[in-house]
Scaffold this motif. Structure first.
Motif, short mmCIF file in Angstrom:
data_model
loop_
_atom_site.label_atom_id
_atom_site.label_comp_id
_atom_site.label_asym_id
_atom_site.label_seq_id
_atom_site.Cartn_x
_atom_site.Cartn_y
_atom_site.Cartn_z
N TYR A 303 0.83 -1.20 0.00
CA TYR A 303 0.00 0.00 0.00
C TYR A 303 0.86 1.24 0.00
N GLU A 304 0.24 2.33 -0.42
CA GLU A 304 0.73 3.68 -0.19
C GLU A 304 -0.44 4.44 0.38
N SER A 305 -0.26 5.07 1.51
CA SER A 305 -1.39 5.54 2.30
C SER A 305 -2.28 6.53 1.56
N LEU A 306 -1.75 7.31 0.63
CA LEU A 306 -2.56 8.28 -0.11
C LEU A 306 -2.69 7.92 -1.58
N SER A 307 -2.44 6.64 -1.91
CA SER A 307 -2.40 6.32 -3.32
C SER A 307 -3.01 4.98 -3.68
N ASN A 308 -2.59 3.86 -3.05
CA ASN A 308 -3.07 2.57 -3.50
C ASN A 308 -3.00 1.51 -2.40
N LEU A 309 -3.67 0.40 -2.65
CA LEU A 309 -3.73 -0.71 -1.71
C LEU A 309 -3.96 -1.98 -2.51
N SER A 310 -3.24 -3.06 -2.19
CA SER A 310 -3.40 -4.31 -2.94
C SER A 310 -3.47 -5.50 -2.00
N LEU A 311 -4.19 -6.53 -2.46
CA LEU A 311 -4.36 -7.77 -1.73
C LEU A 311 -3.87 -8.93 -2.60
N VAL A 312 -3.41 -10.01 -1.94
CA VAL A 312 -2.97 -11.21 -2.65
C VAL A 312 -3.58 -12.44 -2.00
N ASP A 313 -3.65 -13.50 -2.79
CA ASP A 313 -4.09 -14.79 -2.29
C ASP A 313 -2.98 -15.37 -1.41
N ARG A 314 -3.30 -15.66 -0.17
CA ARG A 314 -2.29 -16.17 0.76
C ARG A 314 -1.65 -17.46 0.24
N ILE A 324 -5.62 -8.21 -6.15
CA ILE A 324 -6.67 -7.20 -6.19
C ILE A 324 -6.03 -5.88 -5.79
N SER A 325 -6.22 -4.85 -6.59
CA SER A 325 -5.61 -3.57 -6.26
C SER A 325 -6.58 -2.43 -6.47
N VAL A 326 -6.44 -1.40 -5.67
CA VAL A 326 -7.20 -0.17 -5.86
C VAL A 326 -6.21 0.99 -5.84
N SER A 327 -6.37 1.92 -6.76
CA SER A 327 -5.46 3.06 -6.84
C SER A 327 -6.28 4.33 -7.05
N LEU A 328 -5.93 5.36 -6.30
CA LEU A 328 -6.59 6.65 -6.42
C LEU A 328 -6.07 7.38 -7.66
N GLN A 329 -6.96 8.07 -8.34
CA GLN A 329 -6.60 8.81 -9.54
C GLN A 329 -6.60 10.31 -9.22
N GLU A 330 -5.48 10.95 -9.39
CA GLU A 330 -5.34 12.35 -9.02
C GLU A 330 -5.97 13.27 -10.06
N ARG A 331 -6.79 14.18 -9.60
CA ARG A 331 -7.51 15.06 -10.53
C ARG A 331 -6.56 15.93 -11.33
#
Length: 416
Positions: A303-314, A324-331
């Protein structure tokens, strides 16, 4: 915003880029490939990225580490949501997000909705394990977890990194990991951020009674970095510049290694860094992005606290597909409409209009270019927006159903 020394982050700027906007590959790079160079294509491409970064950044200097990594077979086709090449540089501001997949597959009639899906459970809070006590006055923290991925046949160790900066102060950063950061890993090329002539002093000191090494330097030209920003701001961040630089390395009582870097009048010397180093405590603090739901037996990868977060299969934590990842898009980078952003990554596939967080969103299923083509794997791209907040991109493998993806997106939260 990434921490100290990642072009994990320069690659994030490719998020949402259309194929037509990409420049031609450099002639010298293509010539090297065609003439059967002794070096692998992955190394050639990584070297080209490093050269391009140096030319593009101008006053931005390389970090102590310029990390070049390439997964075998991934470099030829950049994966739709995975970083194939990482060039690690100091002060790079964003971590790797989505890279558009090249056009390949025939469009499908409807988004793919695989049978089955995964069991979703309530997710625990994601936290960064360290804090600085007392907190540095006037500085904004950016918290990062990296590592755990396979490169050159080995799994990179997990490292935690924190960057503290303000609009007037380049501040400091530190990383904590199981290995001495001065010892390069296999396949890693390192370049110093300073020349021998720029070094003012190199010596030994101590942190909490533990032996430590430091370097203090003065750059010939100012080193400039982005000031702190938010994903919702409209204007490009201003730059903060300085010529003062210091670095500090030591091993903690628990065996973990710490690397600390400081810049500017306030933290550009070893005395200031030692003071901060002795204020680092093992006290978790939450990150801004959180999953409310997570597949059973999946865990946080990075993760990056102001940018993205990802998960993996253990069960397969180094897989490039089961992520699985989520990333913020800067305006300020220009993204405004989810459907418009989705078209740039649709790979010719139809886009479904959905609703997430009460706002219009766009969902598309595309081929997974990290998977074996014979397997016919696909992945989900979902562009959505938090209510009164930033736009985000959620990417997931086809082991999740359409309903799984939408449920995870609804459960996402962002705290500015």
């Amino acid at each position: 915003m990434s921490t100290d020394r990642e072009l994990d982050t320069l690659l994030a700027e490719a998020s949402g880029v259309r194929d037509a906007e990409l420049p031609e590959l450099p002639a010298e790079f293509l010539a090297a490939l065609r003439t059967g160079a002794d070096e692998p294509a992955s190394v050639l491409a990584a070297r080209q990225l490093a050269d391009d970064a140096r030319r593009a950044r101008g006053r931005r200097r390389p970090s102590r580490k310029v990390l070049v990594r390439a997964g075998a077979g991934v470099l030829a086709v950049a994966a739709a949501w995975t970083t194939a090449v990482v060039v690690d540089t100091q002060g790079a501001e964003r971590s790797p997000e989505a890279i558009p997949a090249p056009p390949s597959a025939e469009p499908t009639e409807l988004p793919i909705d695989p049978a089955g899906g995964l069991t979703l459970l309530a997710a625990g809070a994601v936290t960064f394990p360290y804090s600085v006590d007392p907190e540095p006055e006037g500085l904004t923290p950016y918290l990062t977890r990296v590592g755990g991925l396979e490169s050159f046949g080995t799994v990179d160790p997990v490292a935690y990194r924190a960057l503290y900066r303000s609009a007037e102060d380049l501040g400091f950063s530190f990383s904590i990991a199981s290995r001495d950061p001065r010892i390069p890993r296999p396949g890693v090329f390192e370049a110093s951020p300073y020349t021998a002539e720029e070094i003012d002093e190199r010596g030994a000191t101590s942190v909490g009674g533990r032996p430590a090494d430091f370097v203090r330097a003065t750059f010939d030209e100012p080193d400039c970095r982005y000031a702190p920003s938010t994903p919702t701001q409209e204007e490009e961040p201003e730059e903060v510049c300085s010529t003062a630089y210091a670095e500090l390395f030591w091993q903690r009582d628990d065996g973990q290694w710490v690397a600390m870097y400081g810049q500017g009048d306030r933290y550009g010397d070893e005395t200031a860094l030692v003071e901060v180093a002795e204020a680092i405590v093992d006290r978790p603090q939450p990150v801004q992005l959180q999953f409310e739901l997570s597949p059973e037996n999946w865990e946080v990868s990075g993760y990056e606290s102001l940018s993205n977060l990802s998960l993996v299969d253990r069960a397969d934590p180094t897989s490039l597909t089961e992520r699985i990842s989520v990333s913020l898009q800067e305006r300020w980078r220009g993204e405004r409409d989810p459907e418009d952003a989705a078209r740039g990554m649709a790979d010719g596939n139809p886009i479904e209009q959905v609703t997430v967080h009460g706002r219009p969103a766009a969902l598309v299923s595309v081929p997974d270019h990290c998977a074996d083509p014979a397997e016919g794997r696909r992945m989900w791209n979902l562009w959505a927006q938090f209510a009164d907040g930033p736009q985000f991109l959620l990417q997931a493998p086809d082991t999740l159903t359409r309903e799984d993806v939408l449920a995870m997106a609804e459960g996402l939260s962002y705290t500015p």
